[in-house]
Design an enzyme around this catalytic site. Sequence first.
Site, short mmCIF file in Angstrom:
data_model
loop_
_atom_site.label_atom_id
_atom_site.label_comp_id
_atom_site.label_asym_id
_atom_site.label_seq_id
_atom_site.Cartn_x
_atom_site.Cartn_y
_atom_site.Cartn_z
N SER A 1 -10.64 57.50 -5.65
CA SER A 1 -10.03 56.17 -5.77
C SER A 1 -8.84 56.18 -6.73
O SER A 1 -8.90 56.74 -7.82
CB SER A 1 -11.06 55.16 -6.27
OG SER A 1 -10.43 53.93 -6.50
N THR B 1 -14.98 48.79 -2.13
CA THR B 1 -14.45 49.62 -1.05
C THR B 1 -15.59 50.10 -0.15
O THR B 1 -16.74 49.65 -0.30
CB THR B 1 -13.56 50.75 -1.63
OG1 THR B 1 -12.95 51.44 -0.55
CG2 THR B 1 -14.35 51.74 -2.48
N LYS C 1 -17.95 46.53 1.90
CA LYS C 1 -17.13 45.32 2.03
C LYS C 1 -17.82 44.19 2.81
O LYS C 1 -17.47 43.03 2.65
CB LYS C 1 -15.79 45.66 2.71
CG LYS C 1 -14.85 46.46 1.84
CD LYS C 1 -13.52 46.67 2.53
CE LYS C 1 -12.56 47.44 1.67
NZ LYS C 1 -11.21 47.52 2.26
N LEU D 1 -0.23 52.92 7.79
CA LEU D 1 -1.02 52.48 6.63
C LEU D 1 -1.36 53.62 5.67
O LEU D 1 -1.75 53.38 4.54
CB LEU D 1 -2.32 51.83 7.11
CG LEU D 1 -2.25 50.32 7.36
CD1 LEU D 1 -1.40 50.02 8.57
CD2 LEU D 1 -3.63 49.75 7.54
P1 NAP Z 1 -12.26 53.32 10.02
O1 NAP Z 1 -13.02 52.04 9.88
O2 NAP Z 1 -12.98 54.61 9.95
O3 NAP Z 1 -11.44 53.25 11.41
C1 NAP Z 1 -10.60 54.28 11.85
C2 NAP Z 1 -10.08 53.99 13.24
O4 NAP Z 1 -9.19 55.05 13.59
C3 NAP Z 1 -11.13 53.93 14.33
O5 NAP Z 1 -10.72 53.00 15.31
C4 NAP Z 1 -11.10 55.35 14.91
O6 NAP Z 1 -11.46 55.36 16.26
C5 NAP Z 1 -9.64 55.68 14.80
N1 NAP Z 1 -9.34 57.11 14.70
C6 NAP Z 1 -9.84 57.99 13.82
N2 NAP Z 1 -9.25 59.20 13.96
C7 NAP Z 1 -8.35 59.06 14.96
C8 NAP Z 1 -7.42 59.94 15.58
N3 NAP Z 1 -7.31 61.21 15.19
N4 NAP Z 1 -6.62 59.47 16.58
C9 NAP Z 1 -6.74 58.18 16.97
N5 NAP Z 1 -7.61 57.29 16.42
C10 NAP Z 1 -8.41 57.74 15.44
O7 NAP Z 1 -11.13 53.42 8.89
P2 NAP Z 1 -10.35 52.22 8.18
O8 NAP Z 1 -11.08 51.78 6.98
O9 NAP Z 1 -10.00 51.21 9.20
O10 NAP Z 1 -9.03 52.97 7.66
C11 NAP Z 1 -8.12 53.59 8.55
C12 NAP Z 1 -6.98 54.22 7.75
O11 NAP Z 1 -6.20 53.18 7.15
C13 NAP Z 1 -7.46 55.07 6.54
O12 NAP Z 1 -7.68 56.38 6.93
C14 NAP Z 1 -6.34 54.93 5.55
O13 NAP Z 1 -5.40 55.98 5.73
C15 NAP Z 1 -5.66 53.63 5.94
N6 NAP Z 1 -5.86 52.58 4.91
C16 NAP Z 1 -4.79 52.24 4.14
C17 NAP Z 1 -4.92 51.24 3.19
C18 NAP Z 1 -3.74 50.87 2.32
O14 NAP Z 1 -3.91 50.09 1.38
N7 NAP Z 1 -2.55 51.36 2.59
C19 NAP Z 1 -6.15 50.57 3.03
C20 NAP Z 1 -7.21 50.94 3.85
C21 NAP Z 1 -7.06 51.95 4.78
P3 NAP Z 1 -12.72 56.17 16.83
O15 NAP Z 1 -13.81 55.14 16.87
O16 NAP Z 1 -12.24 56.61 18.15
O17 NAP Z 1 -13.00 57.31 15.87
#
Ligand code: NAP
Length: 272
Positions: A20, A65, A69, A215
Site C-alpha cells: 500500500s 481496501t 470494501k 487506471l
Molecule cells: P478486479 O476486481 O480483480 O477486476 C479486474 C477485472 O479485470 C476483471 O473484470 C477481470 O476479468 C479483468 N481482467 C483481469 N486480467 C485481465 C486481462 N489480462 N485482460 C483482460 N481483462 C482482465 O480488480 P479491480 O479492483 O477492479 O482493479 C483493477 C485494476 O484497476 C487494478 O489492477 C489496478 O491496476 C487498477 N486500480 C487503480 C486505482 C487507482 O487509484 N488508480 C484504484 C483501484 C484499482 P476476468 O473476470 O475475466 O478475470
Amino acid sequence: MTIDNQTKLCAVIGHSISHSKSPIVHNAAYKAAKQNYVFLAFDFTQVNEAIKIMKQLDIKEFAVTMPHKIEVMDYLDKIDPLAKKIQSVNTVINKDGKLYGYNTDITGVERTFTKNRVNLKDKKVVMIGAGGVARTVGVVVKNLGGKLTIFDRTGSKSFALAETLKCDADTIDNLDKYTDYQILINATPAGMHPNTRSMPVPANFIKKNRVIFDLIYNPIKTRLLKEGEKKGCKCINGVDMFVGQAARQFELLTGKKAPMKVMEQAFVGSIK
Ligand code: NAP
C-alpha cells in the site's frame, strides 16, 4: 512530523496490505498541512476485528481496501448515498465513536476527468474490465453523460455490471465492432508491474487522437499509454485517481483542503 500525546491514529486496512502507498501519501499530507495524525497500514483478514479495534483505540480514519470494501458496510452507523449506490466503502471516519462510510474512489475518478479536461457528454466510452473499480468508474462515466460499453473476457461480469449501470456490454472477442469509440478506459490489471508487456486490447484497436485512461499507476506509463502516445491520443494514467481519492480522504478527516501537489510527489516518488 512530531508524534506526541495528542497525535491521532489513522490507517489503511486490507489483506494483503504490504504494497500500500497510502501511508506514504497521507503522512506526507499531514506533515505539509501540519495535522497531528499518523497513518499506518494494518493487515486484517476479519473486518469485524478491525472495527472493534478502531473503536477501542479511537482510530480516526480507516482507508479500506480489498477485500473489505463491501463487508465493512455492515458495521457503519451511516453510509453516504453514493457509496451505498455502488455498494462499496473505501473510507470510514470515526466521529465521537460513530462510524461514517464514504467512497472517495468516485471523487478520484471525477477529479481525473476534470483535471485532464475530458468531457464525457455523449461520448462513446469503451471500458475494459468489470471488477470492483470498474463499477465505480462506470457510475461516474454514466453520471457525466458518457455512452458506456463494458467488456470482459468471458461476459460473465460485464453483462451483470451493465445491467446494474444501465449501459451496454460485450466480450473482448467482439472489440472490432467498437472501433468508433472516443474514450478507452482500462480497468483491468493488464499491463501492471511486473507484466508490463501486456495490454488489455490489441495494438490495432488503439486509434488516432482518442482519449485513453489507464487506471494502472505502476508503471506510470503502461504499454497501452505508450502505444496511445504514438497515435496522438490524450493519455491519462492512474496517478490522478489515486491522489484524488486520497485527497478526498484527507478532506473528510481534517475538513481542510488537501495538499495535492505534496501528495502527488510522495505517491509518484514511491513508485519510481
Ligand atoms: P478486479 O476486481 O480483480 O477486476 C479486474 C477485472 O479485470 C476483471 O473484470 C477481470 O476479468 C479483468 N481482467 C483481469 N486480467 C485481465 C486481462 N489480462 N485482460 C483482460 N481483462 C482482465 O480488480 P479491480 O479492483 O477492479 O482493479 C483493477 C485494476 O484497476 C487494478 O489492477 C489496478 O491496476 C487498477 N486500480 C487503480 C486505482 C487507482 O487509484 N488508480 C484504484 C483501484 C484499482 P476476468 O473476470 O475475466 O478475470
